[in-house]
Scaffold this motif. Structure first.
Motif, short mmCIF file in Angstrom:
data_model
loop_
_atom_site.label_atom_id
_atom_site.label_comp_id
_atom_site.label_asym_id
_atom_site.label_seq_id
_atom_site.Cartn_x
_atom_site.Cartn_y
_atom_site.Cartn_z
N ASP A 79 0.82 -1.21 0.00
CA ASP A 79 0.00 0.00 0.00
C ASP A 79 0.86 1.26 0.00
O ASP A 79 0.58 2.20 -0.75
N LYS A 82 2.45 1.69 -3.38
CA LYS A 82 1.44 2.00 -4.38
C LYS A 82 0.99 3.46 -4.25
O LYS A 82 0.89 4.18 -5.25
N LEU A 83 0.74 3.92 -3.03
CA LEU A 83 0.33 5.30 -2.81
C LEU A 83 1.41 6.27 -3.26
O LEU A 83 1.13 7.27 -3.92
N LEU A 86 1.57 6.27 -7.14
CA LEU A 86 0.44 7.00 -7.70
C LEU A 86 0.64 8.51 -7.55
O LEU A 86 0.41 9.27 -8.48
N GLU A 91 -1.31 11.07 -9.81
CA GLU A 91 -2.64 10.46 -9.70
C GLU A 91 -3.07 10.58 -8.25
O GLU A 91 -2.86 9.68 -7.45
N VAL A 94 -7.55 8.57 -5.82
CA VAL A 94 -7.36 7.13 -5.75
C VAL A 94 -8.62 6.43 -5.24
O VAL A 94 -8.56 5.31 -4.76
N SER A 95 -9.74 7.10 -5.38
CA SER A 95 -11.00 6.57 -4.85
C SER A 95 -11.42 5.26 -5.51
O SER A 95 -12.19 4.50 -4.93
N CYS A 96 -10.93 5.00 -6.70
CA CYS A 96 -11.27 3.75 -7.39
C CYS A 96 -10.21 2.67 -7.21
O CYS A 96 -10.35 1.57 -7.75
N GLU A 97 -9.17 2.98 -6.47
CA GLU A 97 -8.10 2.02 -6.21
C GLU A 97 -8.45 1.17 -4.99
O GLU A 97 -9.24 1.56 -4.14
N SER A 98 -7.84 0.02 -4.91
CA SER A 98 -8.04 -0.89 -3.79
C SER A 98 -6.77 -0.93 -2.93
O SER A 98 -5.66 -1.04 -3.45
N PHE A 99 -6.96 -0.82 -1.62
CA PHE A 99 -5.84 -0.86 -0.68
C PHE A 99 -6.17 -1.82 0.47
O PHE A 99 -7.33 -1.92 0.88
N ASN A 103 -10.52 2.23 2.30
CA ASN A 103 -10.86 3.22 1.28
C ASN A 103 -10.13 4.54 1.53
O ASN A 103 -10.19 5.09 2.62
#
Length: 119
Positions: A79, A82-83, A86, A91, A94-99, A103
């Motif tokens: 996570d 990834k954050l 992004l 980007e 990130v509301s459509c990303e999965s962590f 959320n």
């Protein structure tokens, strides 16, 4: 009665950052992350409309209700990386990303071992 006022962006940023001093729970790096978030908001034109501008309301709500600082050691390595990636790729939404953590809506700013997010 409301009045319209024009402010230099540096003065506006200083006003927001000065209010962060009220929050003794924030350390120097935390304040740096919030400052970066406000700088990006100013540059993005967030305050360029006919909104009611209340420094205390904006900063206090961000600190208490809307934003959180996530620490590297409380996130999975996946996570955190990834954050950070992004954010580096600009980007922020990130509301459509999965962590694994849950959320997250926006990445506001990234430090060495902390990430400021908005829910």
């Amino acid at each position: 009665m409301l009045v319209n006022v024009r402010l230099d962006s540096d003065i506006l940023l200083d006003m927001l950052v000065d209010r962060l001093d009220y929050w003794t729970s924030l350390d120097k790096e935390d304040k740096k992350l919030f400052k970066e978030m406000y700088r990006q908001s100013i540059e993005g034109g967030v305050f360029n409309n006919d909104m009611e501008f209340n420094v205390m309301q904006i900063v206090d709500n961000d600190v208490v209700n809307w934003c959180s600082i996530l620490y590297k050691d409380e996130l999975s390595k996946k996570d955190f990386n990834k954050l950070k990636k992004l954010y580096d790729n600009r980007e922020r939404d990130v509301s459509c990303e999965s962590f694994d953590y849950g959320n997250i809506a926006f990445i506001e700013a990234v430090g060495d071992d902390k990430i400021l997010v908005r829910w």
